[in-house]
Design a protein around this motif. Sequence first.
Motif, PDB file in Angstrom:
ATOM      1  N   VAL A  65       0.856  -1.194   0.000  1.00  0.00           N
ATOM      2  CA  VAL A  65       0.000   0.000   0.000  1.00  0.00           C
ATOM      3  C   VAL A  65       0.895   1.249   0.000  1.00  0.00           C
ATOM      4  O   VAL A  65       2.101   1.149   0.237  1.00  0.00           O
ATOM      5  N   ALA A  66       0.299   2.404  -0.240  1.00  0.00           N
ATOM      6  CA  ALA A  66       1.077   3.654  -0.206  1.00  0.00           C
ATOM      7  C   ALA A  66       1.543   3.914   1.224  1.00  0.00           C
ATOM      8  O   ALA A  66       0.789   3.700   2.179  1.00  0.00           O
ATOM      9  N   VAL A  67       2.785   4.361   1.378  1.00  0.00           N
ATOM     10  CA  VAL A  67       3.317   4.607   2.720  1.00  0.00           C
ATOM     11  C   VAL A  67       2.965   6.019   3.203  1.00  0.00           C
ATOM     12  O   VAL A  67       2.688   6.229   4.385  1.00  0.00           O
ATOM     13  N   ASN A  68       2.962   6.986   2.315  1.00  0.00           N
ATOM     14  CA  ASN A  68       2.671   8.383   2.681  1.00  0.00           C
ATOM     15  C   ASN A  68       3.440   8.851   3.917  1.00  0.00           C
ATOM     16  O   ASN A  68       2.835   9.135   4.958  1.00  0.00           O
ATOM     17  N   PRO A  69       4.771   8.950   3.848  1.00  0.00           N
ATOM     18  CA  PRO A  69       5.547   9.295   5.047  1.00  0.00           C
ATOM     19  C   PRO A  69       5.146  10.656   5.628  1.00  0.00           C
ATOM     20  O   PRO A  69       4.878  11.584   4.876  1.00  0.00           O
ATOM     21  N   LYS A  70       5.104  10.727   6.935  1.00  0.00           N
ATOM     22  CA  LYS A  70       4.817  12.004   7.595  1.00  0.00           C
ATOM     23  C   LYS A  70       6.076  12.839   7.694  1.00  0.00           C
ATOM     24  O   LYS A  70       6.032  14.040   7.900  1.00  0.00           O
ATOM     25  N   LEU A  71       7.231  12.157   7.648  1.00  0.00           N
ATOM     26  CA  LEU A  71       8.523  12.842   7.686  1.00  0.00           C
ATOM     27  C   LEU A  71       9.292  12.365   6.458  1.00  0.00           C
ATOM     28  O   LEU A  71       8.983  11.299   5.924  1.00  0.00           O
ATOM     29  N   PRO A  72      10.313  13.130   6.038  1.00  0.00           N
ATOM     30  CA  PRO A  72      11.090  12.661   4.884  1.00  0.00           C
ATOM     31  C   PRO A  72      11.592  11.243   5.146  1.00  0.00           C
ATOM     32  O   PRO A  72      12.162  10.980   6.212  1.00  0.00           O
ATOM     33  N   SER A  73      11.344  10.301   4.205  1.00  0.00           N
ATOM     34  CA  SER A  73      11.751   8.923   4.498  1.00  0.00           C
ATOM     35  C   SER A  73      13.260   8.763   4.308  1.00  0.00           C
ATOM     36  O   SER A  73      13.910   9.565   3.641  1.00  0.00           O
ATOM     37  N   GLY A  74      13.822   7.748   4.925  1.00  0.00           N
ATOM     38  CA  GLY A  74      15.264   7.508   4.826  1.00  0.00           C
ATOM     39  C   GLY A  74      16.060   8.372   5.779  1.00  0.00           C
ATOM     40  O   GLY A  74      17.288   8.373   5.741  1.00  0.00           O
TER      41      GLY A  74
END
Length: 386
Positions: free
Chosen positions: A5-14
Motif C-alpha cells: 500500500v502507499a506509505v505516505n511518510p509524515k517525515l522525509p523517508s530515509g
Amino acid sequence: MSNHVAVNPKLPSGGTNIFTIMSKLATEHKAINLGQGFPDFECDEKLKELVAKHVREGKNQYAPLAGLPKLNETLSKKMEHVYGMPIDPTSQICVTAGATQALYTAIMAFVNPGDEVIIFEPAYDCYKPQIQLAGGTVKPYNMTYPDYEIDWNEVKDMVTDKTRMIVINTPHNPSGTVLGEQDMQTLEEIVSGTNIIVLSDEVYEHLIFDGEKHQSIMRFPKLFEQSLAVFSFGKTLHATGWKLGYIVGPEYLIKEFKSIHQWNVFCTNSFVQFAVADYLTEPENYEYLPSFFQEKRDAMNKLFKEVPLTPKVATGTYFQAYDYSEVSDLDDLSFAKYLTSEIGVAAIPMSPFYTNPPGDKVIRLCFAKKEETIHAAAERLLKLKG
Ligand code: PMP
Ligand code: GLN
C-alpha cells in the motif's frame, strides 16, 4: 503485482539519525566510539542489585500512569533538595519512557498545526521531527562554535503571535555549553504574559563543571508557571538503555500532558521505577556526578594535548565540540566518517543538528568513557598530525 500500500511518510523517508549512522560505521571499522553518547562503564552495582531484587520480588506488573508513587515522592524530595522548589508528587510529575517520550508527548500535547516553535541549533535531533509530526513550524535560531551564545534580542524578534513553544536545553547537547542565570531571566521576561510554553530539556542537570550551578527552570518560580522540564535517568544513572525519565511542571500543564501520555505509553516499566525510587533517596548517589564527569573531561583534555583538534572546553554534558580546520578541509560529515574509518575513532558531525548549517568545521566527541578508552583514542588521533 505487489500487494504493497502507499506509505505516505509524515517525515522525509530515509532520515536515519546520525547516532545510528555513526555507531554502525564504528562497529564496521572497529573504531573507538566517541560518537553516540553513552558511557562505556557500568552503573553502580547497588543499583543493579535493586533492579534484580524488584524483578525477583514480583514488581513486574503495570505501574500507575504518572509513575510509581514512591518514585514520584523521591523525585519531589530530590528536586526540593537540589533546586529549592516544592514539587507536588501526585500532580506535578509524570514518569516517561526516557526523555525522548517526554519531549514527544509534551510537543504532541501543546503544539497544534500552524503553531511556531523556536529551537536553538545545533539542537538535539529529536526536537525538529517531533514538532513537525505535531504539525508545528520549526523556527531555528543558530548558535555557532566556539561560544554557542544566544542573543536574546534576536530571539525576541523571532517571537510572533503564532509562537507556542520555546525549547531550551541546558547543559546543551551537542555544544557542551550551559545557560546562565541572566539567560533564564531574559527568557522569563520574553515569555511573561504570552501563551508560550518553555520546554526545558535538562537531561544533563548533574553534568555541570567548574563550580557552575545548573539553571533549572525550577529556580525561576514565575517562569516555571509556563514551563515543563524534562529529565532522563539514562544520564544520571549511567544506564541509557533503560529509557526511563520524567517531566515536571505546573499542575495544569502536567494534567494535559498525562491525558496524552495515557494514549501513547500509558505507563513505563515498573521494576526500574522501584529500584530508582530506592536509589535516589540518597543524595550521594547523584551529588558525585559533577566532579566525576569533570575529571573525565579534564583527563580527555590532558590526554588530547598533542592531538591537533581545538576543543571548546565543555562546561556541561559529556560532550565536547572540536574544531578540526587545522587538519582537514572536508565537510564535517565526511570528516567524521574519515575519522571513523581511517583513524579508528568515531565522532559526530555538528551539521545534522542544524537546519541551516553554518559550515564550520566542528565535530562532537563524547568523554563518558573509561580513561583507557580516552587514552587509546588519543593515540589513534595523533595520526592526524601527519
Ligand atoms: N535530550 C538530550 C539533550 C539528550 O542528549 C538525550 C539523549 N542523549 C535525550 C534528550 C533523550 O534521552 P533518553 O535517552 O532518556 O530518551
Ligand atoms: N543522546 C545521545 C547522544 O546525543 C544519543 C541518543 C540516540 O542515539 N538517539 O549522543
